[in-house]
Design a protein around this motif. Structure first.
Motif, PDB file in Angstrom:
ATOM      1  N   ILE A  64       0.859  -1.187   0.000  1.00  0.00           N
ATOM      2  CA  ILE A  64       0.000   0.000   0.000  1.00  0.00           C
ATOM      3  C   ILE A  64       0.893   1.235   0.000  1.00  0.00           C
ATOM      4  O   ILE A  64       1.724   1.412   0.894  1.00  0.00           O
ATOM      5  CB  ILE A  64      -0.926   0.024   1.230  1.00  0.00           C
ATOM      6  N   THR A  65       0.744   2.072  -1.029  1.00  0.00           N
ATOM      7  CA  THR A  65       1.543   3.299  -1.110  1.00  0.00           C
ATOM      8  C   THR A  65       0.722   4.537  -0.774  1.00  0.00           C
ATOM      9  O   THR A  65       1.285   5.590  -0.501  1.00  0.00           O
ATOM     10  CB  THR A  65       2.186   3.460  -2.498  1.00  0.00           C
ATOM     11  N   ALA A  66      -0.599   4.414  -0.805  1.00  0.00           N
ATOM     12  CA  ALA A  66      -1.492   5.517  -0.430  1.00  0.00           C
ATOM     13  C   ALA A  66      -2.864   4.933  -0.130  1.00  0.00           C
ATOM     14  O   ALA A  66      -3.251   3.912  -0.709  1.00  0.00           O
ATOM     15  CB  ALA A  66      -1.599   6.544  -1.559  1.00  0.00           C
ATOM     16  N   LYS A  67      -3.574   5.585   0.763  1.00  0.00           N
ATOM     17  CA  LYS A  67      -4.958   5.186   0.996  1.00  0.00           C
ATOM     18  C   LYS A  67      -5.690   6.297   1.725  1.00  0.00           C
ATOM     19  O   LYS A  67      -5.082   7.089   2.450  1.00  0.00           O
ATOM     20  CB  LYS A  67      -5.069   3.874   1.762  1.00  0.00           C
ATOM     21  N   ASN A  68      -6.976   6.376   1.450  1.00  0.00           N
ATOM     22  CA  ASN A  68      -7.863   7.245   2.215  1.00  0.00           C
ATOM     23  C   ASN A  68      -9.212   6.552   2.274  1.00  0.00           C
ATOM     24  O   ASN A  68      -9.309   5.370   1.950  1.00  0.00           O
ATOM     25  CB  ASN A  68      -7.923   8.664   1.620  1.00  0.00           C
TER      26      ASN A  68
ATOM     27  N   VAL B 213      -7.489   3.111  -2.456  1.00  0.00           N
ATOM     28  CA  VAL B 213      -6.194   2.592  -2.027  1.00  0.00           C
ATOM     29  C   VAL B 213      -5.314   2.479  -3.271  1.00  0.00           C
ATOM     30  O   VAL B 213      -5.823   2.213  -4.364  1.00  0.00           O
ATOM     31  CB  VAL B 213      -6.336   1.217  -1.329  1.00  0.00           C
ATOM     32  N   VAL B 214      -4.025   2.730  -3.124  1.00  0.00           N
ATOM     33  CA  VAL B 214      -3.065   2.520  -4.202  1.00  0.00           C
ATOM     34  C   VAL B 214      -2.151   1.381  -3.763  1.00  0.00           C
ATOM     35  O   VAL B 214      -1.535   1.442  -2.692  1.00  0.00           O
ATOM     36  CB  VAL B 214      -2.234   3.787  -4.510  1.00  0.00           C
TER      37      VAL B 214
ATOM     38  N   GLU C  35       1.051  -0.924  -4.994  1.00  0.00           N
ATOM     39  CA  GLU C  35       2.148  -1.091  -5.943  1.00  0.00           C
ATOM     40  C   GLU C  35       2.588  -2.548  -5.927  1.00  0.00           C
ATOM     41  O   GLU C  35       2.945  -3.084  -4.883  1.00  0.00           O
ATOM     42  CB  GLU C  35       3.316  -0.176  -5.602  1.00  0.00           C
TER      43      GLU C  35
ATOM     44  N   LYS D 192      -4.741   2.031  -8.569  1.00  0.00           N
ATOM     45  CA  LYS D 192      -5.632   2.787  -7.698  1.00  0.00           C
ATOM     46  C   LYS D 192      -7.008   2.139  -7.779  1.00  0.00           C
ATOM     47  O   LYS D 192      -7.563   1.976  -8.863  1.00  0.00           O
ATOM     48  CB  LYS D 192      -5.717   4.244  -8.149  1.00  0.00           C
TER      49      LYS D 192
ATOM     50  N   HIS E 243     -11.580   0.194   4.001  1.00  0.00           N
ATOM     51  CA  HIS E 243     -10.521   1.088   4.487  1.00  0.00           C
ATOM     52  C   HIS E 243     -10.123   0.714   5.911  1.00  0.00           C
ATOM     53  O   HIS E 243      -8.936   0.646   6.241  1.00  0.00           O
ATOM     54  CB  HIS E 243     -10.996   2.541   4.441  1.00  0.00           C
TER      55      HIS E 243
ATOM     56  N   ILE F   2      -0.207   2.136   5.414  1.00  0.00           N
ATOM     57  CA  ILE F   2       0.653   2.449   4.271  1.00  0.00           C
ATOM     58  C   ILE F   2       2.030   1.841   4.528  1.00  0.00           C
ATOM     59  O   ILE F   2       2.563   1.910   5.628  1.00  0.00           O
ATOM     60  CB  ILE F   2       0.743   3.976   4.059  1.00  0.00           C
TER      61      ILE F   2
END
Length: 71
Positions: free
Chosen positions: A9-13, A17-18, A20, A28, A36, A42
């Motif tokens: 996980i490189t980003a999430k809100n 979620v992103v 990689e 994404k 979530h 992350i």
């Protein structure tokens, strides 16, 4: 169709979620607030199951924490 993703996980809100993958590709995916809350932080490894929606506006990917929730 993308069935599942495994990576970091490189980003999430609360909306997405992103993730990689080992190949260096970041995906994404939209998520529900319940998803979530179930995802790790992350920088952590994760596997999610996906549903792909193709519309006139584009291609959307939706992530679920388990195959059962996907079905």
């Amino acid at each position: 169709m993308i069935h599942s993703l495994h990576g970091t996980i490189t980003a999430k809100n609360e909306k997405y979620v992103v993730i990689e993958t080992a190949a260096g590709i970041g995906f994404k995916a939209s998520i529900a607030i319940k998803t979530h809350n179930e995802l790790p932080a992350i920088g952590e490894s994760v596997k999610v199951f996906c549903s792909t929606a193709v519309t006139r506006e584009g291609i959307d990917l939706y992530a679920f924490p388990s195959k059962k929730e996907l079905d």
